[in-house]
Design a protein around this motif. Structure first.
Motif, PDB file in Angstrom:
ATOM      1  N   ASP A   1       0.839  -1.191   0.000  1.00  0.00           N
ATOM      2  CA  ASP A   1       0.000   0.000   0.000  1.00  0.00           C
ATOM      3  C   ASP A   1       0.880   1.249   0.000  1.00  0.00           C
ATOM      4  O   ASP A   1       1.538   1.547   0.997  1.00  0.00           O
TER       5      ASP A   1
ATOM      6  N   TYR B   1       1.377   2.232  17.108  1.00  0.00           N
ATOM      7  CA  TYR B   1       0.216   1.398  16.786  1.00  0.00           C
ATOM      8  C   TYR B   1      -0.676   2.218  15.871  1.00  0.00           C
ATOM      9  O   TYR B   1      -1.264   3.206  16.290  1.00  0.00           O
ATOM     10  N   ASP B   2      -0.739   1.849  14.613  1.00  0.00           N
ATOM     11  CA  ASP B   2      -1.457   2.614  13.598  1.00  0.00           C
ATOM     12  C   ASP B   2      -2.912   2.167  13.524  1.00  0.00           C
ATOM     13  O   ASP B   2      -3.198   1.057  13.089  1.00  0.00           O
ATOM     14  N   TYR B   3      -3.813   3.023  13.947  1.00  0.00           N
ATOM     15  CA  TYR B   3      -5.241   2.702  13.922  1.00  0.00           C
ATOM     16  C   TYR B   3      -5.887   2.971  12.564  1.00  0.00           C
ATOM     17  O   TYR B   3      -7.051   2.646  12.371  1.00  0.00           O
ATOM     18  N   MET B   4      -5.133   3.563  11.635  1.00  0.00           N
ATOM     19  CA  MET B   4      -5.702   3.870  10.320  1.00  0.00           C
ATOM     20  C   MET B   4      -5.505   2.750   9.302  1.00  0.00           C
ATOM     21  O   MET B   4      -6.016   2.825   8.196  1.00  0.00           O
ATOM     22  N   SER B   5      -4.752   1.726   9.653  1.00  0.00           N
ATOM     23  CA  SER B   5      -4.575   0.606   8.731  1.00  0.00           C
ATOM     24  C   SER B   5      -5.059  -0.675   9.402  1.00  0.00           C
ATOM     25  O   SER B   5      -5.226  -0.737  10.607  1.00  0.00           O
ATOM     26  N   TRP B   6      -5.274  -1.687   8.606  1.00  0.00           N
ATOM     27  CA  TRP B   6      -5.818  -2.977   9.036  1.00  0.00           C
ATOM     28  C   TRP B   6      -7.111  -2.770   9.824  1.00  0.00           C
ATOM     29  O   TRP B   6      -7.296  -3.332  10.895  1.00  0.00           O
ATOM     30  N   TYR B   7      -7.963  -1.944   9.274  1.00  0.00           N
ATOM     31  CA  TYR B   7      -9.238  -1.618   9.911  1.00  0.00           C
ATOM     32  C   TYR B   7     -10.064  -2.882  10.135  1.00  0.00           C
ATOM     33  O   TYR B   7     -10.059  -3.747   9.271  1.00  0.00           O
ATOM     34  N   PRO B   8     -10.732  -3.051  11.232  1.00  0.00           N
ATOM     35  CA  PRO B   8     -10.960  -2.148  12.360  1.00  0.00           C
ATOM     36  C   PRO B   8      -9.968  -2.344  13.504  1.00  0.00           C
ATOM     37  O   PRO B   8     -10.046  -1.648  14.505  1.00  0.00           O
ATOM     38  N   LEU B   9      -9.044  -3.270  13.386  1.00  0.00           N
ATOM     39  CA  LEU B   9      -8.179  -3.591  14.526  1.00  0.00           C
ATOM     40  C   LEU B   9      -6.987  -2.660  14.679  1.00  0.00           C
ATOM     41  O   LEU B   9      -6.506  -2.451  15.777  1.00  0.00           O
ATOM     42  N   GLY B  10      -6.473  -2.150  13.585  1.00  0.00           N
ATOM     43  CA  GLY B  10      -5.239  -1.378  13.638  1.00  0.00           C
ATOM     44  C   GLY B  10      -4.041  -2.287  13.398  1.00  0.00           C
ATOM     45  O   GLY B  10      -4.176  -3.496  13.193  1.00  0.00           O
ATOM     46  N   ARG B  11      -2.855  -1.676  13.425  1.00  0.00           N
ATOM     47  CA  ARG B  11      -1.649  -2.430  13.093  1.00  0.00           C
ATOM     48  C   ARG B  11      -0.505  -2.030  14.007  1.00  0.00           C
ATOM     49  O   ARG B  11      -0.152  -0.856  14.089  1.00  0.00           O
TER      50      ARG B  11
END
Length: 84
Positions: free
Chosen positions: A35, A58-68
């Protein structure tokens, strides 16, 4: 000779298109690990926040809804090279 060239070019173009769409055919309309927007944001985050924060981010904008959890799920070579 020109018919063979057209046939070869048609085959090459179709093969290139088919290879490019392989992930979509296999996994659906989901952007996976390549991406470009995530890679841009990760590089920007590394630049603005530094090495330590980057690996604990901890990126909450990717791997929605869990985050990454970026620090444990990324190969950071591109980001480090871009910031350096």
């Amino acid at each position: 000779a020109w018919a063979a060239r057209i046939a070869a070019m048609s085959f090459i173009l179709y093969s290139a298109y088919d290879i490019r769409l392989f992930a979509i055919k296999s996994y659906g309309l989901v952007i996976h690990e390549f991406d470009p927007w995530f890679n841009y944001r990760a590089t920007e985050y590394l630049h603005l926040n530094g090495w330590t924060n980057f690996f604990h981010w901890y990126d909450y904008m990717s791997w929605y809804p869990l985050g990454r959890p970026v620090g444990t799920t990324i190969y950071p070579g591109m980001q480090i090279t871009s910031v350096a």
